[in-house]
Scaffold this active site. Structure first.
Site, PDB file in Angstrom:
ATOM      1  N   ARG A 167     190.458  -2.236  11.042  1.00  0.00           N
ATOM      2  CA  ARG A 167     191.777  -2.577  10.504  1.00  0.00           C
ATOM      3  C   ARG A 167     192.274  -1.452   9.612  1.00  0.00           C
ATOM      4  O   ARG A 167     191.745  -1.230   8.530  1.00  0.00           O
ATOM      5  CB  ARG A 167     191.735  -3.888   9.714  1.00  0.00           C
ATOM      6  N   ASP A 447     190.210 -11.127  -2.204  1.00  0.00           N
ATOM      7  CA  ASP A 447     190.665  -9.792  -1.831  1.00  0.00           C
ATOM      8  C   ASP A 447     192.123  -9.653  -2.243  1.00  0.00           C
ATOM      9  O   ASP A 447     192.649 -10.486  -2.990  1.00  0.00           O
ATOM     10  CB  ASP A 447     190.448  -9.522  -0.344  1.00  0.00           C
TER      11      ASP A 447
END
Length: 541
Positions: A167, A447
């Site tokens: 990613r 996160d």
């Protein structure tokens, strides 16, 4: 140390930080490849970011997102994505995490079908993190990656590692350490470009892609830009067209209205969509920031069973399976709790319940953040999905409207929930500034997405509660005892949490005051900032 002058002809120059340790990564041919990506695609990227800002201005002025009239034929047409490669036909459990060396080895050895190596929300984009991560992945692709921990334990790659999917950063994030013609490169092009340049040929030769997860897209035009980038890279690297395959995270509210269109734009290389639930909740808050009637209660009450999230996930499953693509479930934020068997059992039960909901709804796989959760999630999918996927579950019963995707979730704001948002936003920001992008807080893996939810909710609650004479009956902007939600309380809690963090041994302790000042500025600002990581990036070394 800057790149030596004799390499300036490539057009890509490291402008900050010590790049000397990365001379085998930032070779002249690699830098020339990055320069080609920048010169060809940067103008389009900037135009698409400007279009984002124009759409947001319209929503701030009172409009609401909707399905596009000009793409109705794509939504109603009879087409399918290209066949899915064999390596990605069974994705029942995927594990995600940053591109740190030990994490990569553990994730690839975890028993998950796929490992998503993350340069985005679980990584703080320091020069060392990003470039060390690239070198780590080169070694992983070569099968030579190894790590010795400070206590002397050795970690090496097992015989049957997970399939690697990478990613890159979202289109909005810059990479100031690399410039082309005096312009900072896009973080997305740096992450994608370096990985593809150094690994694509080896992966393609083994029928392993390369494969990518694409984050934070808001429109089909942004997906089409990625298609162009990959087609260009395939041609430059001498690869077959379409060998680069992608899964798109549907983690923005605007993208939920364009799922068919995004798959169509990437139909030669799309293999699925993913319910990026945490970023999606943040995007709901941000997109509808000017709509008082769309406020959300505290995060713990916004589960995937609330109407707007249930509608989004079911529409994603229906859309994917109609087009021959996989519908991936989202992340369970729980992590194992050591030393408390009862609390650990309760956390694991939440994971099982979440994965059971996903597999019964028709998802083809799911995400976990910790290797210990791989067998927990896999047991659920093995029991209820005996085949490699559920493409035959068409969910023709699903009829999702604009109103369902925008429906507010009613609930409350507790003192504990308000305080938790302050703590999570502060502790995550401080750890991020200190170079750590994935932080365990109260037995949840936080996160950038979850920190974004926390700080966006604080901004909305505080600014709307400060407007006299206005009410929100769906989410009362006061505590249960009638006490006000106000900036004085926020400032008090922020100072208290900063003090505790400063005097702790927790991640980010030495950046506590800097993080608190940044969070205070963002929360007191008249407008909700688009991303926490954009102003925070200026504070990274």
């Amino acid at each position: 140390m800057a790149v030596p002058q004799e390499r300036l002809a490539t057009g890509a120059v490291a402008t900050h930080g010590d790049t000397a340790p990365y001379h085998r990564l930032l070779t002249p041919p690699a830098l020339a490849f990055l320069a080609g990506l920048h010169r060809r695609f940067e103008p389009r990227r900037r135009a698409l970011l400007a279009a984002r800002a124009e759409r947001q201005a319209a929503w701030d002025a009172g409009q609401l997102p909707d399905f596009r009239a000009d793409t109705r034929a794509m939504r109603e047409g009879d087409w399918r994505v290209a066949p899915v490669p064999a390596a990605l036909r069974d994705r029942r459990v995927e594990i995600t995490g940053p591109v740190e060396r030990k994490m990569i080895i553990n994730a690839l050895n975890s028993g998950a079908k796929v490992f998503m190596a993350d340069f985005e929300d679980s990584s703080a984009p320091t020069l060392a993190n990003q470039l060390d991560g690239q070198q780590n992945l080169i070694d992983a692709v070569a099968g030579t990656i190894a790590y010795r921990s400070p206590d002397g334990r050795d970690y090496t790659l097992g015989a049957d590692p997970a399939v690697l999917v990478v990613r890159p950063r979202g289109w909005h994030l810059p990479e100031r350490h690399l410039e082309v013609d005096g312009e900072a490169m896009a973080g997305a092009l740096v992450d994608f470009g370096l990985f593809a340049f150094h690994n694509a040929r080896a992966l393609q030769a083994r029928d392993r892609g390369p494969y990518f997860y694409l984050p934070k897209l808001e429109a089909m035009e942004e997906a089409a830009l990625w298609d162009g980038v990959m087609a260009h890279a395939e041609a430059e690297l001498g690869l077959p067209r379409g060998c680069m395959k992608v899964t798109v995270l549907i983690e923005t509210l605007p993208a939920a209205f364009q799922m068919h269109e995004i798959l169509y734009a990437l139909r030669e290389r799309a293999v699925g969509l993913n319910c990026g639930r945490w970023d999606y909740i943040f995007s709901y808050l941000k997109t509808l920031r000017a709509h008082r009637d769309r406020l959300l209660p505290e995060r713990g009450q916004v589960q995937m069973t609330v109407p707007f999230l249930k509608a989004y996930s079911e529409l994603l499953i229906q859309t994917c399976h109609r087009r021959g693509a996989f519908a991936m479930g989202g992340m369970a934020a729980q992590i194992p709790i050591k030393g408390d068997e009862a609390a650990n059992a309760a956390a694991l039960e939440k994971v099982r319940a979440d994965k059971l909901r996903e597999v019964k709804a028709g998802h083809d796989g799911t995400w976990v953040a910790h290797p210990a959760l791989v067998p927990v999630a896999q047991a659920v999918f093995d029991q209820h999905m005996p085949g490699p996927n559920q493409l035959d579950v068409l969910r023709e019963d699903v009829q999702v409207t604009r109103e369902q995707l925008l429906a507010p979730a009613c609930g409350t704001i507790t003192r504990e929930g308000f305080d938790n948002n302050v703590e999570v936003a502060l502790r995550y920001t401080a750890a991020w500034l200190d170079g750590q992008g994935c932080v365990p807080i109260h037995h949840l893996m936080e996160d950038a997405a979850t920190a974004e939810i926390a700080r966006a909710q604080l901004w909305q609650w505080l600014h709307y509660a400060a407007r006299p004479g206005e009410r929100n009956d769906c989410v009362p902007l006061e505590f249960a005892d009638g006490a006000p939600i106000d900036m004085a309380l926020f400032d008090q809690l922020l100072a208290a949490h900063a003090h505790r963090l400063r005097h702790s041994d927790l991640p980010g302790a030495r950046r506590a005051d800097e993080a608190a000042a940044l969070l205070a500025d963002l929360t007191h600002a008249d407008a909700l900032g688009a991303f926490l990581t954009l102003p925070a990036y200026d504070h990274l070394p």
